[in-house]
Design a protein around this motif. Structure first.
Motif, PDB file in Angstrom:
ATOM      1  N   VAL A  23       0.859  -1.143   0.059  1.00  0.00           N
ATOM      2  CA  VAL A  23       0.032   0.017   0.009  1.00  0.00           C
ATOM      3  C   VAL A  23       0.707   1.110   0.066  1.00  0.00           C
ATOM      4  O   VAL A  23       0.691   2.445  -0.698  1.00  0.00           O
ATOM      5  CB  VAL A  23      -0.801  -0.087   1.277  1.00  0.00           C
ATOM      6  CG1 VAL A  23      -1.622   1.450   1.595  1.00  0.00           C
ATOM      7  CG2 VAL A  23      -1.971  -0.974   1.013  1.00  0.00           C
ATOM      8  N   LYS A  27       0.853   4.098  -2.771  1.00  0.00           N
ATOM      9  CA  LYS A  27       0.573   5.662  -2.390  1.00  0.00           C
ATOM     10  C   LYS A  27       1.736   6.375  -2.884  1.00  0.00           C
ATOM     11  O   LYS A  27       1.348   7.429  -3.653  1.00  0.00           O
ATOM     12  CB  LYS A  27       0.430   5.683  -1.016  1.00  0.00           C
ATOM     13  CG  LYS A  27      -0.859   5.235  -0.211  1.00  0.00           C
ATOM     14  CD  LYS A  27      -0.732   5.733   1.266  1.00  0.00           C
ATOM     15  CE  LYS A  27      -1.989   5.059   1.894  1.00  0.00           C
ATOM     16  NZ  LYS A  27      -1.747   5.364   3.423  1.00  0.00           N
ATOM     17  N   GLU A  31       1.478   9.579  -5.262  1.00  0.00           N
ATOM     18  CA  GLU A  31       2.066  10.876  -5.351  1.00  0.00           C
ATOM     19  C   GLU A  31       2.939  11.291  -6.288  1.00  0.00           C
ATOM     20  O   GLU A  31       3.458  12.518  -6.508  1.00  0.00           O
ATOM     21  CB  GLU A  31       2.648  10.773  -3.787  1.00  0.00           C
ATOM     22  CG  GLU A  31       1.873  10.630  -2.797  1.00  0.00           C
ATOM     23  CD  GLU A  31       2.415  10.109  -1.354  1.00  0.00           C
ATOM     24  OE1 GLU A  31       3.559   9.809  -1.662  1.00  0.00           O
ATOM     25  OE2 GLU A  31       1.505  10.196  -0.289  1.00  0.00           O
ATOM     26  N   THR A  45      10.061   6.401  -0.825  1.00  0.00           N
ATOM     27  CA  THR A  45       9.504   5.397  -0.064  1.00  0.00           C
ATOM     28  C   THR A  45      10.599   5.223   1.193  1.00  0.00           C
ATOM     29  O   THR A  45      10.272   4.765   2.272  1.00  0.00           O
ATOM     30  CB  THR A  45       9.266   4.137  -0.719  1.00  0.00           C
ATOM     31  OG1 THR A  45      10.064   3.544  -1.423  1.00  0.00           O
ATOM     32  CG2 THR A  45       8.012   4.432  -1.502  1.00  0.00           C
TER      33      THR A  45
END
Length: 263
Positions: A23, A27, A31, A45
């Protein structure tokens, strides 16, 4: 979606931990939309590129991500879009606006759409296309410019300066002093009338009318817009469309517990 097993600190189930990481990667793809490289994604990340790559492969296999064969960059896939649209369908502003826009489209026989504020700016989330022989294609998911579209200027008029500052500063770099003065004039008019009419601003030969929709607390929930060919949506017809659109936006706002703060 399957990924390699990893150690799970504190006895947390590995599948739960893997789902959370997946997840997080998903995301990050959103973004960094519309697309991004593996190295940029890993940096964003804070994970090793090898680990991100394993999760990307799983996301690609499940349709939640896709990779361009030309650039090798990654982007959200069809499954992610389906989930996003399902989530959008739950938004009050979309559910409340839809029947009103259908009625407005039937009355005017012009394309009507709803846009909400997204992480990239004004994003189209609902469209009712004209029933005429000639239609103007406005796609769900399209992101409109802030300063060179009727929809964008309404967002600029009623959102806080902090929310639009980054996008406004970026777009303003391509405009001259006179254009910036014209934009300020448009914003003053929009704030006083609650509706914006424009001829050929975003695209030559296309006229538009936009009006804001407010939710409880008079927070801007979205912008509704009518677009049409400049040869048809002009003069008295555009003025009438502006009047009907403003009334439609007011009805939607009332249903959502909001009111247009003019002045």
């Amino acid at each position: 979606m399957t990924v390699d097993s990893e150690s799970s600190p504190g006895g947390r189930p590995q599948k739960v931990q893997s789902a959370e990481v997946a997840v997080g990667v998903l995301k990050a793809l959103a973004e960094l939309a519309p697309s991004t490289s593996l190295s940029r994604l890993a940096e964003h990340t804070g994970m090793p590129a090898s680990k991100v790559h394993r999760y990307l492969q799983a996301l690609v296999d499940s349709g939640f991500a896709e990779q361009s064969p030309l650039t090798l960059h990654y982007a959200l896939g069809r499954s992610a879009l389906q989930v996003g649209l399902a989530a959008l369908s739950q938004l009050d502003v979309l559910k409340v606006s839809a029947p009103h826009l259908i009625n407005l489209r039937d009355e005017l026989n012009e394309t009507c759409f709803l846009a909400v504020w997204g992480n990239k700016g004004p994003a189209v989330v609902y469209v009712e296309q004209s029933l005429g022989a000639v239609t103007l294609v406005t796609q769900i998911g399209s992101v409109l410019p802030l300063l060179s579209s009727s929809t964008g200027l309404v967002f600029q008029s009623f959102l806080s300066a902090a929310e639009t500052a980054a996008l406004r500063d970026t777009e303003a770099q391509t405009l001259n002093t006179q254009q910036l003065k014209d934009i300020d004039r448009h914003i003053t008019e929009i704030r006083s009338t609650g509706v914006h009419q424009i001829q050929g601003l975003l695209m030559a030969g296309v006229n538009a009318v936009s009006s804001p929709v407010f939710a409880m607390g008079n927070t801007l929930a979205g912008v509704v817009t009518v677009v049409g060919s400049a040869s048809v949506l002009t003069g008295e017809r555009q003025t009438r469309a502006a009047q009907r659109l403003k009334a439609t936006a007011h009805a939607i706002s009332q249903r959502m517990g909001g009111e247009m703060p003019l002045g």
